[in-house]
Design an enzyme around this catalytic site. Structure first.
Site, PDB file in Angstrom:
ATOM      1  N   ASN A 144      -8.148 -26.216  32.299  1.00  0.00           N
ATOM      2  CA  ASN A 144      -7.916 -24.777  32.392  1.00  0.00           C
ATOM      3  C   ASN A 144      -8.453 -24.288  33.728  1.00  0.00           C
ATOM      4  OD1 ASN A 144      -6.811 -24.632  29.757  1.00  0.00           O
ATOM      5  ND2 ASN A 144      -8.868 -24.615  28.877  1.00  0.00           N
ATOM      6  N   SER A 149     -13.584 -21.316  30.657  1.00  0.00           N
ATOM      7  CA  SER A 149     -14.828 -20.600  30.343  1.00  0.00           C
ATOM      8  C   SER A 149     -16.037 -21.184  31.065  1.00  0.00           C
ATOM      9  CB  SER A 149     -15.071 -20.580  28.826  1.00  0.00           C
ATOM     10  OG  SER A 149     -15.205 -21.888  28.329  1.00  0.00           O
ATOM     11  N   VAL A 150     -15.946 -22.441  31.501  1.00  0.00           N
ATOM     12  CA  VAL A 150     -17.053 -23.055  32.255  1.00  0.00           C
ATOM     13  C   VAL A 150     -16.540 -23.351  33.670  1.00  0.00           C
ATOM     14  CG1 VAL A 150     -18.657 -24.996  32.420  1.00  0.00           C
ATOM     15  CG2 VAL A 150     -18.050 -24.088  30.165  1.00  0.00           C
ATOM     16  N   HIS A 202     -13.370 -29.580  34.649  1.00  0.00           N
ATOM     17  CA  HIS A 202     -13.445 -30.507  33.514  1.00  0.00           C
ATOM     18  C   HIS A 202     -12.051 -30.734  32.973  1.00  0.00           C
ATOM     19  CE1 HIS A 202     -14.157 -26.372  32.134  1.00  0.00           C
ATOM     20  NE2 HIS A 202     -13.515 -26.689  31.022  1.00  0.00           N
TER      21      HIS A 202
HETATM   22  P1  5GP Z   1     -12.891 -24.339  29.084  1.00  0.00           P
HETATM   23  O1  5GP Z   1     -12.815 -23.190  28.120  1.00  0.00           O
HETATM   24  O2  5GP Z   1     -13.691 -23.954  30.302  1.00  0.00           O
HETATM   25  O3  5GP Z   1     -11.588 -24.976  29.403  1.00  0.00           O
HETATM   26  O4  5GP Z   1     -13.691 -25.470  28.331  1.00  0.00           O
HETATM   27  C1  5GP Z   1     -15.067 -25.492  28.203  1.00  0.00           C
HETATM   28  C2  5GP Z   1     -15.361 -26.409  27.041  1.00  0.00           C
HETATM   29  O5  5GP Z   1     -16.708 -26.784  27.136  1.00  0.00           O
HETATM   30  C3  5GP Z   1     -15.175 -25.748  25.679  1.00  0.00           C
HETATM   31  O6  5GP Z   1     -14.250 -26.525  24.929  1.00  0.00           O
HETATM   32  C4  5GP Z   1     -16.575 -25.754  25.071  1.00  0.00           C
HETATM   33  O7  5GP Z   1     -16.557 -26.047  23.704  1.00  0.00           O
HETATM   34  C5  5GP Z   1     -17.263 -26.844  25.860  1.00  0.00           C
HETATM   35  N1  5GP Z   1     -18.685 -26.637  26.079  1.00  0.00           N
HETATM   36  C6  5GP Z   1     -19.290 -25.518  26.570  1.00  0.00           C
HETATM   37  N2  5GP Z   1     -20.614 -25.699  26.687  1.00  0.00           N
HETATM   38  C7  5GP Z   1     -20.848 -26.975  26.263  1.00  0.00           C
HETATM   39  C8  5GP Z   1     -22.038 -27.764  26.159  1.00  0.00           C
HETATM   40  O8  5GP Z   1     -23.151 -27.319  26.467  1.00  0.00           O
HETATM   41  N3  5GP Z   1     -21.903 -29.036  25.695  1.00  0.00           N
HETATM   42  C9  5GP Z   1     -20.677 -29.556  25.345  1.00  0.00           C
HETATM   43  N4  5GP Z   1     -20.654 -30.821  24.883  1.00  0.00           N
HETATM   44  N5  5GP Z   1     -19.539 -28.840  25.437  1.00  0.00           N
HETATM   45  C10 5GP Z   1     -19.621 -27.579  25.892  1.00  0.00           C
END
Ligand code: 5GP
Ligand code: ZN
Length: 111
Positions: free
Chosen positions: A84, A92-93, A97
């Site tokens: 994403n 969200s991060v 990734h």
């Molecule tokens: P995004 O929304 O940025 O595409 O994905 C971020 C992903 O990171 C989400 O699926 C969320 O569940 C995962 N996530 C966020 N913080 C952590 C963490 O501290 N540890 C792990 N294992 N996953 C995380």
């Protein structure tokens, strides 16, 4: 910089790790969206796929090879790789990734 995935990559925050090498780490998502759901990240901070340098192309190719090998090791037949980008893209991060999702039938289009 306060980045949760930099901290996971450095081993300062615990994660359920599947794989690690000097360039990247793979760990299970905290909030799995499929029976198998793990993330593969570069240890180096790259904000998203919209922002990488040409000298990081080999790193990205390496991550794709790691995804291929881990998917096979996890026994995934079909699976989905998602990254994403930006708020509107559902990121969200803000550390690059790749989500690897499998173990169930995927639908299209994604939400
Ligand atoms: P995004 O929304 O940025 O595409 O994905 C971020 C992903 O990171 C989400 O699926 C969320 O569940 C995962 N996530 C966020 N913080 C952590 C963490 O501290 N540890 C792990 N294992 N996953 C995380
Ligand atoms: Zn980071």
């Amino acid at each position: 910089m306060d980045c949760i995935f930099c901290a996971i990559g450095a081993g300062d925050v615990p994660s359920d790790k599947l794989y690690e090498d000097p360039q990247c780490v793979a760990f299970r998502d905290l909030s799995p969206q499929a029976p198998t759901h793990f993330l593969v990240i570069p240890k180096e901070h790259i904000p998203s796929l919209a922002e990488f340098r040409e000298d990081q192309e080999a790193l990205l190719g390496h991550i794709l090879a790691v995804i291929r090998d881990l998917a096979q090791r996890e026994g995934l037949e079909g699976y989905r790789v998602v990254t994403n980008i930006g708020e509107e893209g559902g990121q969200s991060v803000p550390h690059l990734h790749f989500h690897v999702l499998g173990g169930r039938s995927m639908t299209w289009p994604p939400g």
